[in-house]
Design a protein around this motif. Sequence first.
Motif, PDB file in Angstrom:
ATOM      1  N   TYR A 158       0.847  -1.185   0.000  1.00  0.00           N
ATOM      2  CA  TYR A 158       0.000   0.000   0.000  1.00  0.00           C
ATOM      3  C   TYR A 158       0.886   1.240   0.000  1.00  0.00           C
ATOM      4  CZ  TYR A 158      -4.248  -2.576   1.228  1.00  0.00           C
ATOM      5  OH  TYR A 158      -5.323  -3.427   1.216  1.00  0.00           O
ATOM      6  N   ARG A 159       0.357   2.296  -0.571  1.00  0.00           N
ATOM      7  CA  ARG A 159       1.031   3.581  -0.503  1.00  0.00           C
ATOM      8  C   ARG A 159       0.178   4.498   0.367  1.00  0.00           C
ATOM      9  NH1 ARG A 159       2.326   7.358  -5.754  1.00  0.00           N
ATOM     10  NH2 ARG A 159       1.651   9.275  -4.734  1.00  0.00           N
ATOM     11  N   GLN A 160       0.821   5.170   1.328  1.00  0.00           N
ATOM     12  CA  GLN A 160       0.101   6.076   2.197  1.00  0.00           C
ATOM     13  C   GLN A 160       0.601   7.496   1.967  1.00  0.00           C
ATOM     14  OE1 GLN A 160       0.390   5.531   6.529  1.00  0.00           O
ATOM     15  NE2 GLN A 160      -1.582   6.542   6.786  1.00  0.00           N
ATOM     16  N   GLU A 210       5.540  11.116  -5.976  1.00  0.00           N
ATOM     17  CA  GLU A 210       5.203   9.869  -5.298  1.00  0.00           C
ATOM     18  C   GLU A 210       5.959   9.703  -3.993  1.00  0.00           C
ATOM     19  OE1 GLU A 210       7.763   7.349  -8.486  1.00  0.00           O
ATOM     20  OE2 GLU A 210       5.928   6.475  -7.718  1.00  0.00           O
ATOM     21  N   MET A 211       6.408  10.774  -3.432  1.00  0.00           N
ATOM     22  CA  MET A 211       6.999  10.697  -2.105  1.00  0.00           C
ATOM     23  C   MET A 211       5.886  10.340  -1.129  1.00  0.00           C
ATOM     24  SD  MET A 211       9.926  13.592  -1.934  1.00  0.00           S
ATOM     25  CE  MET A 211       8.911  15.022  -2.184  1.00  0.00           C
ATOM     26  N   ALA A 212       6.090   9.260  -0.420  1.00  0.00           N
ATOM     27  CA  ALA A 212       5.039   8.735   0.450  1.00  0.00           C
ATOM     28  C   ALA A 212       5.644   7.676   1.352  1.00  0.00           C
ATOM     29  CB  ALA A 212       3.922   8.123  -0.396  1.00  0.00           C
ATOM     30  N   VAL A 213       4.795   7.113   2.197  1.00  0.00           N
ATOM     31  CA  VAL A 213       5.193   5.943   2.989  1.00  0.00           C
ATOM     32  C   VAL A 213       4.587   4.713   2.321  1.00  0.00           C
ATOM     33  CG1 VAL A 213       5.034   4.794   5.214  1.00  0.00           C
ATOM     34  CG2 VAL A 213       5.361   7.278   5.115  1.00  0.00           C
ATOM     35  N   PHE A 214       5.408   3.714   2.106  1.00  0.00           N
ATOM     36  CA  PHE A 214       4.956   2.473   1.490  1.00  0.00           C
ATOM     37  C   PHE A 214       4.851   1.413   2.569  1.00  0.00           C
ATOM     38  CE2 PHE A 214       5.028   3.514  -3.003  1.00  0.00           C
ATOM     39  CZ  PHE A 214       5.703   4.726  -2.963  1.00  0.00           C
ATOM     40  N   LEU A 215       3.654   0.845   2.683  1.00  0.00           N
ATOM     41  CA  LEU A 215       3.373  -0.137   3.729  1.00  0.00           C
ATOM     42  C   LEU A 215       3.183  -1.517   3.132  1.00  0.00           C
ATOM     43  CD1 LEU A 215       0.822   1.946   5.828  1.00  0.00           C
ATOM     44  CD2 LEU A 215       3.145   1.367   6.474  1.00  0.00           C
ATOM     45  N   CYS A 216       3.880  -2.468   3.700  1.00  0.00           N
ATOM     46  CA  CYS A 216       3.711  -3.871   3.332  1.00  0.00           C
ATOM     47  C   CYS A 216       2.813  -4.516   4.381  1.00  0.00           C
ATOM     48  CB  CYS A 216       5.079  -4.550   3.292  1.00  0.00           C
ATOM     49  SG  CYS A 216       5.024  -6.318   2.972  1.00  0.00           S
ATOM     50  N   ALA A 217       1.990  -5.456   3.964  1.00  0.00           N
ATOM     51  CA  ALA A 217       1.089  -6.117   4.908  1.00  0.00           C
ATOM     52  C   ALA A 217       0.911  -7.576   4.489  1.00  0.00           C
ATOM     53  CB  ALA A 217      -0.262  -5.402   4.932  1.00  0.00           C
ATOM     54  N   SER A 218       0.409  -8.374   5.418  1.00  0.00           N
ATOM     55  CA  SER A 218       0.135  -9.780   5.086  1.00  0.00           C
ATOM     56  C   SER A 218      -1.073 -10.275   5.864  1.00  0.00           C
ATOM     57  CB  SER A 218       1.355 -10.658   5.386  1.00  0.00           C
ATOM     58  OG  SER A 218       1.531 -10.820   6.778  1.00  0.00           O
ATOM     59  N   VAL A 232      -5.267  -8.387   8.946  1.00  0.00           N
ATOM     60  CA  VAL A 232      -4.107  -8.001   8.147  1.00  0.00           C
ATOM     61  C   VAL A 232      -3.095  -7.356   9.080  1.00  0.00           C
ATOM     62  CG1 VAL A 232      -3.294  -6.537   6.272  1.00  0.00           C
ATOM     63  CG2 VAL A 232      -5.508  -7.674   6.087  1.00  0.00           C
ATOM     64  N   PHE A 233      -1.854  -7.771   8.964  1.00  0.00           N
ATOM     65  CA  PHE A 233      -0.778  -7.225   9.781  1.00  0.00           C
ATOM     66  C   PHE A 233       0.087  -6.332   8.900  1.00  0.00           C
ATOM     67  CE2 PHE A 233      -1.267  -9.726  13.640  1.00  0.00           C
ATOM     68  CZ  PHE A 233      -2.059 -10.766  13.199  1.00  0.00           C
ATOM     69  N   PHE A 234       0.510  -5.195   9.464  1.00  0.00           N
ATOM     70  CA  PHE A 234       1.288  -4.235   8.693  1.00  0.00           C
ATOM     71  C   PHE A 234       2.725  -4.137   9.185  1.00  0.00           C
ATOM     72  CE2 PHE A 234      -1.583  -1.958   5.884  1.00  0.00           C
ATOM     73  CZ  PHE A 234      -2.815  -2.381   6.327  1.00  0.00           C
ATOM     74  N   GLY A 235       3.615  -3.864   8.246  1.00  0.00           N
ATOM     75  CA  GLY A 235       4.967  -3.504   8.594  1.00  0.00           C
ATOM     76  C   GLY A 235       5.046  -2.043   8.995  1.00  0.00           C
ATOM     77  N   LYS A 236       6.249  -1.594   9.353  1.00  0.00           N
ATOM     78  CA  LYS A 236       6.416  -0.226   9.850  1.00  0.00           C
ATOM     79  C   LYS A 236       6.606   0.794   8.730  1.00  0.00           C
ATOM     80  CE  LYS A 236       8.047  -1.547  14.391  1.00  0.00           C
ATOM     81  NZ  LYS A 236       9.054  -1.423  15.444  1.00  0.00           N
ATOM     82  N   GLY A 237       6.771   0.320   7.520  1.00  0.00           N
ATOM     83  CA  GLY A 237       6.797   1.252   6.389  1.00  0.00           C
ATOM     84  C   GLY A 237       8.182   1.617   5.906  1.00  0.00           C
ATOM     85  N   THR A 238       8.232   2.014   4.646  1.00  0.00           N
ATOM     86  CA  THR A 238       9.427   2.615   4.035  1.00  0.00           C
ATOM     87  C   THR A 238       9.030   4.008   3.572  1.00  0.00           C
ATOM     88  OG1 THR A 238      10.410   0.541   3.279  1.00  0.00           O
ATOM     89  CG2 THR A 238      11.035   2.542   2.100  1.00  0.00           C
ATOM     90  N   ARG A 239       9.756   5.002   4.045  1.00  0.00           N
ATOM     91  CA  ARG A 239       9.452   6.389   3.619  1.00  0.00           C
ATOM     92  C   ARG A 239      10.333   6.728   2.432  1.00  0.00           C
ATOM     93  NH1 ARG A 239       6.807  10.717   5.498  1.00  0.00           N
ATOM     94  NH2 ARG A 239       6.349   9.714   7.489  1.00  0.00           N
TER      95      ARG A 239
END
Lengths: 112, 112
Positions: free
Chosen positions: B35-37, B85-93, B101-108
């Motif tokens: 996801y992109r936040q 597209e500067m944003a926080v990218f969230l991975c989840a599973s 759904v569990f989320f990671g802490k993100g990549t900014r």
Amino acid sequence: GEKVEQHESTLSVREGDSAVINCTYTDTASSYFPWYKQEAGKSLHFVIDIRSNVDRKQSQRLIVLLDKKAKRFSLHITATQPEDSAIYFCAARDYGNEKITFGAGTKLTIKP
Amino acid sequence: GGIITQTPKFLIGQEGQKLTLKCQQNFNHDTMYWYRQDSGKGLRLIYYSITENDLQKGDLSEGYDASREKKSSFSLTVTSAQKNEMAVFLCASSQGKNTEVFFGKGTRLTVV
């Protein structure tokens, strides 16, 4: 595809009062509606969900209501506490696949 | 319990550069998401995968590639980084339909 609208972008309530966040969705086939909380500087974590076979679910101070006819669901936080301050996201999952669509988020502030 | 690890935590790239974000989960979950936040816009689904080597496009897949070579990992590539597209990218599973759904802490991501 599914669209989820979260009606309140910000919400402020006094500590001890109830807070209500409302969401609507577009796809009648959606059957699972989770809510997530994001505290400042942190990632999202799950708080409560509701499936389409019920219209109410409660977990401690959290109540979720689902109105399938109106395609509307809401999160009620009772007896609010300062630690409830966060951004809350509603979401809807398609029935036929794993895709989850999120609302834009509601920033909840609990005032002392 | 398990954990979702996203690397790097912060990523700075130049406009037009190809950039890769990585995600690992040890829940043994079947489904993974990117996801992109963006601030004030909630989460938008870029890609998801329901099993190893599966890829499903989300609403925001243009400009991105993804890869699920192993069950435990899901990577996202920004094919040509743009300043908007500067944003926080969230991975989840998640394990499957109608489960948390569990989320990671993100990549900014910052694009200069």
